[in-house]
Motif scaffolding. Structure first.
Motif, mmCIF file in Angstrom:
data_model
loop_
_atom_site.group_PDB
_atom_site.id
_atom_site.type_symbol
_atom_site.label_atom_id
_atom_site.label_comp_id
_atom_site.label_asym_id
_atom_site.label_seq_id
_atom_site.Cartn_x
_atom_site.Cartn_y
_atom_site.Cartn_z
ATOM 1 N N ARG A 302 0.833 -1.202 0.000
ATOM 2 C CA ARG A 302 0.000 0.000 0.000
ATOM 3 C C ARG A 302 0.873 1.259 0.000
ATOM 4 O O ARG A 302 0.880 2.020 0.969
ATOM 5 N N THR A 349 2.125 4.111 -6.454
ATOM 6 C CA THR A 349 0.712 3.791 -6.252
ATOM 7 C C THR A 349 0.060 3.374 -7.565
ATOM 8 O O THR A 349 -0.729 2.421 -7.605
ATOM 9 N N SER A 353 0.597 -3.597 -7.815
ATOM 10 C CA SER A 353 -0.316 -4.648 -8.274
ATOM 11 C C SER A 353 -1.003 -5.299 -7.078
ATOM 12 O O SER A 353 -0.432 -5.411 -5.994
ATOM 13 N N GLY A 354 -2.245 -5.716 -7.298
ATOM 14 C CA GLY A 354 -3.034 -6.316 -6.220
ATOM 15 C C GLY A 354 -4.170 -5.383 -5.848
ATOM 16 O O GLY A 354 -4.005 -4.164 -5.807
ATOM 17 N N THR A 355 -5.334 -5.967 -5.576
ATOM 18 C CA THR A 355 -6.515 -5.152 -5.282
ATOM 19 C C THR A 355 -6.619 -4.832 -3.792
ATOM 20 O O THR A 355 -6.625 -3.671 -3.384
ATOM 21 N N ARG A 356 -6.687 -5.870 -2.954
ATOM 22 C CA ARG A 356 -6.832 -5.655 -1.508
ATOM 23 C C ARG A 356 -5.535 -5.185 -0.868
ATOM 24 O O ARG A 356 -5.541 -4.331 0.013
ATOM 25 N N PRO A 358 -2.301 -3.950 -2.434
ATOM 26 C CA PRO A 358 -1.400 -3.591 -3.538
ATOM 27 C C PRO A 358 0.038 -3.415 -3.067
ATOM 28 O O PRO A 358 0.294 -2.837 -2.012
#
Length: 432
Positions: A302, A349, A353-356, A358
């Motif tokens: 994040r 940002t 990669s990655g949704t929940r 990142p």
């Protein structure tokens, strides 16, 4: 000093959880700050992490509006339950959410002394929960029944509270000073390497305010076109990998000493280079990365949280932290400012990669392009000017660490009367 044993319930007029907020993103006459469990850490409240509650959508009962000297306890959350802080009335109207409990001292105890009394019991309070793993909640009855040894005389309580509060004030005063030091260095970095102010001054044939003629002469007086737009003539488009590298020195859990400093993302504050706390190797449950003094730590999980730190000690850190090591000592200040600037964080940002959860990668960091001088003399000049600022910052961090340890050592002894106010004052004087 005469002491007595009492239960917490004998010292409070209120023990109650906060509100279920109706959040608002806009500040207006109907909104008030809401302290949540993330705001409470190291016995203090970070108001920058507060959100806003809209009272036009849900009223707040008077007893849930904080009063000066209210003690706050995180009442839920793995790793956060039981954390204690005291509210000193810095804001006019503030409340807490339902994951934070309010303890309001009564008139039978000095309110500041009461705050430190509850802080001295934090380790015990962290164990006073009900529920299963992942759904734990503070047991209010257990808190009410918690037995405490206190100084009987209220005037002596007041003296003890003042000693400990002076210590905390000294700790807190170092933090805004460090923020100022950071901003000074960032301002110089932006002027030299983003806005190219010395080059503009040279182009106009003018002296650049605050810069010696010798340093100003290191900059060109013309611009040229590049893939980044107009950059100083003779500079190049490159990336941070020319000046720093990502050190990937892993260490197995079993090889980590129990007293080795450990840094997780939870120990690095948002948009704050200073590292004021750390865990220990004994708490580590998986393999980690090693770092050393003069490394730059960049949170890759994040990345929008903007977590960058410069610890003043060697240790191990979470593998969700990139360890960035300058290739030369005089590159440190430049590399640090590149990593710390909003532009790079925004770039990471977008690239993560990655949704929940990142995550950014070192390759994303090196994809970020920079306009840089070919001659190291400008980097050396920047280092010479800004390194004293960062050294002062690290010295302040070291002082915070010393004073925090002194506070934690004195706290239980003063509260219970094991040492006198005079003995504590002498230790404080020697420390500062």
């Amino acid at each position: 000093m005469c002491s007595k044993t009492v239960q917490v319930s004998e010292l409070v007029s209120l023990l109650k959880k906060g509100i279920t907020p109706k959040y608002s993103d806009d500040s207006n006459e109907s909104t008030i700050p809401v302290i949540n469990q993330k705001c409470i850490r190291d016995f203090s409240v970070n108001f920058e992490l507060c959100r806003l509650h809209d009272r036009s959508k849900r009223k707040v009962a008077d007893d849930k509006l904080l009063k000066k000297f209210d003690v706050l306890i995180n009442s839920t959350g793995t790793g956060t339950l039981g954390r204690v802080a005291q509210y000193f009335g810095a804001n006019d109207e503030v409340t807490v959410d339902s994951h934070v409990a309010i303890l309001r001292p009564n008139d039978d105890i000095d309110p500041i002394y009461f705050g430190y009394l509850i802080k001295s019991k934090q380790k015990i309070i962290e164990t006073l929960f009900t529920g299963s793993t992942g759904q734990t909640e503070l047991d209010k009855n257990a808190v009410n029944e918690l037995e405490c040894e206190i100084i009987a005389d209220k005037s002596q309580q007041e003296h003890i509270g003042k000693i400990l509060k002076a210590l905390d004030d000294k700790i807190e005063n170092n933090k805004p000073m460090n923020q100022t030091l950071e901003k000074l260095a960032q301002r110089i970095f932006k002027s030299w390497f983003i806005d190219f102010d010395p080059v503009k001054a040279n182009k106009e044939g003018l002296p650049f305010d605050g810069l010696s003629p010798e340093i100003q002469a290191l900059f060109p007086s013309e611009f040229e076109d590049s893939e980044l737009g107009m950059i100083p003539k003779g500079w190049e488009v490159s990336n941070i990998e020319k000046y720093a590298t990502n050190v990937r020195k892993n260490i197995k859990k079993g090889d980590i000493d129990s007293d080795m400093p450990y840094l997780g993302l939870e120990h690095i504050n948002r948009k704050c280079l200073s590292v004021y706390e750390h865990g220990l190797g004994e708490s580590v449950t998986s393999n980690k990365s090693q770092f050393q003094v003069n490394d730059i730590l960049l949170g890759k999980l994040r990345p929008y949280f903007h977590k960058v730190g410069i610890p003043n000690f060697d240790g191990v850190c979470s593998t969700d932290i990139l360890v960035v090591r300058p290739k030369e000592s005089f590159y440190f200040e430049y590399a640090l400012n590149v990593v710390y600037q909003d532009r790079l964080i925004d770039h990471l940002t977008r690239c993560s990669s990655g949704t929940r959860m990142p995550r950014a990668k070192w390759a994303d960091v090196t994809d970020y392009q920079l306009a840089t001088p070919l001659d190291d003399s400008i980097f050396k000049a920047f280092s010479k000017i800004t390194s004293p600022l960062y050294q002062r910052l690290l010295n302040n961090c070291n002082e915070v660490d010393i004073l925090s340890k002194l506070r934690d050592r004195l706290l239980p002894k003063l509260i219970s009367g094991q040492i006198s106010v005079g003995e504590a004052a002498q230790e404080l004087a020697e420390a500062v």
